[in-house]
Design an enzyme around this catalytic site. Structure first.
Site, PDB file in Angstrom:
ATOM      1  N   GLU A 117       0.829  -1.214   0.000  1.00 50.55           N
ATOM      2  CA  GLU A 117       0.000   0.000   0.000  1.00 50.55           C
ATOM      3  C   GLU A 117       0.862   1.262   0.000  1.00 50.55           C
ATOM      4  O   GLU A 117       0.545   2.244  -0.677  1.00 50.55           O
ATOM      5  CB  GLU A 117      -0.964  -0.030   1.191  1.00 50.55           C
ATOM      6  CG  GLU A 117      -2.038  -1.107   1.007  1.00 50.55           C
ATOM      7  CD  GLU A 117      -2.947  -1.297   2.201  1.00 50.55           C
ATOM      8  OE1 GLU A 117      -4.139  -1.022   2.089  1.00 50.55           O
ATOM      9  OE2 GLU A 117      -2.457  -1.709   3.266  1.00 50.55           O
ATOM     10  N   GLU A 137      -4.313  -9.290   3.930  1.00 53.42           N
ATOM     11  CA  GLU A 137      -4.979  -8.898   5.179  1.00 53.42           C
ATOM     12  C   GLU A 137      -6.195  -9.746   5.535  1.00 53.42           C
ATOM     13  O   GLU A 137      -6.508  -9.916   6.722  1.00 53.42           O
ATOM     14  CB  GLU A 137      -5.423  -7.427   5.123  1.00 53.42           C
ATOM     15  CG  GLU A 137      -4.308  -6.424   5.284  1.00 53.42           C
ATOM     16  CD  GLU A 137      -3.609  -6.072   3.984  1.00 53.42           C
ATOM     17  OE1 GLU A 137      -2.868  -5.096   3.971  1.00 53.42           O
ATOM     18  OE2 GLU A 137      -3.802  -6.789   2.976  1.00 53.42           O
TER      19      GLU A 137
END
Length: 724
Positions: A117, A137
């Site tokens: 990210e 995640e």
């Protein structure tokens, strides 16, 4: 105190500031690291001698993602939670992506979760071909929370980004380049210098300055995108019926496509916050840390011993288990000698191993070249002549005590004195197996689960004689063959099978008392088990079920329910899936179909047990059925813990998940028990014991926990001195 993670910044004569993430071993993004990244960025933007920025990671790893240990600190309130959107919007979007100076991520090694990210908030990415990029995640019950749900679809398209997020599937640098996630591939030695040049090219407008949050060329038209999302939702409901976070992830992605990326970022930030404190996230974090803790074993790994090098492995028996173990070994580059009693059995064993490997080739998990290499590590034997060069033997013959005793006496004669003598028995006491040998310090259980080359658990069983060195060696082998090992004490059934023998037994008891076989199986699969107790009995085979049942009857006679249902069915040549008939019919390959014929056997079993069906049982909800099947499992797990067979409750959680398929999002059998409470479990078992007999009698460990309000998983004095 441990050193805090940080970032370092170095400005070169070319005007490029290289910001390096420093938080070994994987450069995880703790709150400290993220705040340091912010400070370094702000300094680079203010300095007049800086034209452009490169972000990289120290020691050949970009970043393994957000620091998972911080989640526990956030849950317990040890560290203060940043305000919603502070990291994803204030730092990554406004500061990094919105910067007045361009930045390039230089990616090597791991670039996962928050690491990816951060890189996607930079204006370009350069990677090595072998770097791993992904957003895993969802494995922790959360969604990407630093803008990943918005940027990844805009960089690689919706279909691929959904696959990467929902399946937690990382990709290598080469594929990332083909997809457009990274802009160029270079060798590790050229990585930072190439990134510097690209950053300057962007600064001087020779290369485009791209904010990935606003890219639209990879996004499908709205109507098509909605169809893709609809299909993804259907798949998520089918594959993870009890989980909400995959659906939330899809909703968040959709928000960004329909209402724009800023709206998507805010929805992501709020959703992430909610999921972080969910029971699912807490359970999956517990599994994550418990899995790592299995390799810490008192009386073995705390003695400073180094694992010895295992150069060659011998396996006795080429049946289903032996061939599976051999497959696991050669896949991890161990040379294997497979011994059988005759040529026919040996060839059949080798054919099974070939079939296991060919299945991997068909599924694209293995190249033909790798297949040939693995197969070249396998050799066969009918005698013990070659055993003098072996460092580890794993016996995987049928569950027959006399046969195993003879084999171990032979192994002691033919193997070198340092060779580890392991058995894959699933229930037989190891002291009995090694009774006729003088080498009891090197006898150990290496209990694999079927199919051995697929199932992730390895149960290492130590007796009071097994040396600590042997345990350390086997832990190392387990790690090398990519298994999660748990070290347990020696008793009938060890930890996993002993803990779960009441799973089928309670189901059989309740069928005698009037419950429907298929209703029980449906309730268990709805709860999250891969299959119910009756489908499992079919898969394992009734012969194995009866043989192991006899072991429990012999050793725990007071708490075994003696159902006649399986023996009656066996008399009629119904033996489970292998015979194409068990509790289900198997007409089309492995597809199980309910069989109305079994009512005849059930009525006969009830009549032999002298039991009249209980009308109340027939009205039970799925929740009640799950409790009736699993509370006896928790009760037995408490005994296993109390006797020191398992060192800690979290080992039993891992054993239940990786050995029996207990749903990981419930945290394992002990954590799930604690979520219900010892008092409630104890009361229910007492009620059933009065009604249905001693099979349900709560053990003293459970009774004490219920009376004192202590969690089942809290360590007791007896556990600290684990029985060896």
């Amino acid at each position: 105190m441990a050193a805090k993670g940080t970032t370092e910044m170095e400005v070169g004569g070319d005007g490029v500031a290289v910001i390096t993430i420093c938080n070994p071993p994987v450069n995880s993004l703790s709150i400290d690291v993220l705040l340091s990244l912010k400070e370094s960025y702000e300094e680079a933007l203010q300095r007049k001698d800086v034209k452009a920025i490169v972000v990289t990671g120290k020691g050949g790893k970009f970043s393994g993602g957000f620091d998972i240990s911080s989640f526990g600190d956030l849950h317990s309130g040890k560290i203060e939670q940043p305000k919603v959107g502070y990291i994803s919007i204030d730092i990554l979007t406004e500061l990094l992506e919105g910067a007045t100076k361009p930045s390039v991520a230089a990616i090597d090694g791991l670039c996962l979760g928050g690491g990816l990210e951060v890189s996607m908030a930079c204006h370009a990415r350069i990677s090595t071909p072998t770097a791993q990029l992904g957003l895993p995640e969802l494995q922790l019950g959360i969604i990407p929370g630093f803008g990943g749900t918005q940027r990844l679809p805009r960089l690689v398209g919706l279909t691929k980004s959904l696959e990467m997020m929902l399946l937690s599937k990382p990709i290598k640098g080469e594929e990332a380049h083909q997809l457009g996630l990274v802009d160029a591939l270079v060798s590790p030695n050229d990585l930072v210098n190439t990134a510097r040049r690209l950053a300057l090219d962007i600064c001087e407008l020779r290369k485009p300055w791209i904010k990935s949050l606003y890219k639209t060329d990879k996004l499908e038209p709205l109507g098509e995108a909605r169809e893709i999302l609809k299909f993804a939702r259907a798949q998520a409901r089918k594959q993870a019926a009890n989980l909400e976070h995959p659906l939330i992830c899809i909703d968040v992605i959709e928000e960004g496509i329909v209402s724009g990326p800023r709206a998507g970022l805010w929805k992501e930030a709020n959703a992430f916050q909610g999921l972080l404190f969910s029971d699912t996230c807490k359970s999956l974090l517990h599994v994550f840390f418990s899995q790592r803790a299995t390799s810490k074993v008192p009386g073995a790994t705390d003695l400073g011993l180094m694992p010895r090098k295992i150069m060659k492995v011998a396996i006795l028996g080429g049946g289903l288990m032996g061939s599976g173990i051999a497959t696991a070994m050669i896949l991890s580059n161990y040379p294997v000698l497979l011994k059988e009693v005759n040529e026919k059995f040996l060839n059949a064993g080798i054919d099974r191993i070939k079939a296991n490997l060919q299945s991997r080739v068909r599924k694209g998990k293995m190249t033909e070249e790798r297949y040939e290499k693995a197969l070249s590590l396998l050799s066969g034997a009918l005698g013990y002549e070659k055993f003098k060069e072996v460092d580890l033997v794993i016996e995987a013959v049928i569950e027959n005590v006399k046969l195993k005793q003879q084999i171990f006496a032979d192994l002691e004669k033919y193997c070198p004195s340092h060779c580890i003598l392991a058995t894959n028995t699933s229930t037989i006491d190891l002291n009995l197996i090694g009774e006729k040998t003088k080498s009891q310090d090197r006898i150990v259980g290496a209990h694999f689960f079927s199919p051995a080359h697929v199932m992730p658990l390895l149960e290492i069983v130590r007796t009071q004689h097994t040396s600590a060195q042997v345990v350390v060696d086997l832990l190392d082998v387990g790690k090398r063959i990519k298994k999660t090992p748990i070290v347990v004490g020696n008793c009938t059934g060890f930890a996993v099978n002993r803990m779960f023998f009441p799973y089928t037994q309670s189901a059989l008891l309740f069928v005698d008392y009037g419950l429907d076989v298929y209703k029980i199986d449906r309730a268990c699969t709805k709860f999250g088990m891969p299959m119910g107790p009756f489908r499992l009995a079919d898969l394992v085979g009734f012969g194995v079920a009866v043989a192991t049942g006899m072991q429990y009857l012999e050793n725990f006679p007071d708490r075994v329910y003696k159902s006649m249902l399986i023996p009656i069915m066996m008399e009629d040549k119904r033996a489970g899936e292998a015979s194409r008939k068990g509790f289900y019919k198997y007409e089309d390959k492995r597809k199980a179909t309910p069989d109305p014929e079994i009512m005849t056997y059930i009525q006969k079993s009830r009549s032999m047990a002298g039991v009249t069906p209980d009308a109340e049982l027939m009205k039970l909800s799925d929740k009640d059925i799950v409790e009736m099947v699993f509370f006896p499992v928790i009760n037995e797990a408490c005994r296993v813990l109390d006797e020191g067979i398992a060192v800690k409750a979290s080992d039993l959680d891992i054993a239940s998940i990786f050995g029996m398929g207990f749903p990981p999002y419930r945290g394992g059998v002990m954590l799930w028990g604690d979520s219900i409470g010892a008092k409630y479990i104890h009361e229910k078992l007492q009620q059933w014991a009065k009604r249905y007999g001693s099979f349900f009698e709560p053990c003293s460990y459970l009774a004490e926990r219920a009376a004192k309000g202590i969690p089942l998983s809290a360590p007791a004095a007896s556990q600290v001195k684990a029985r060896l």
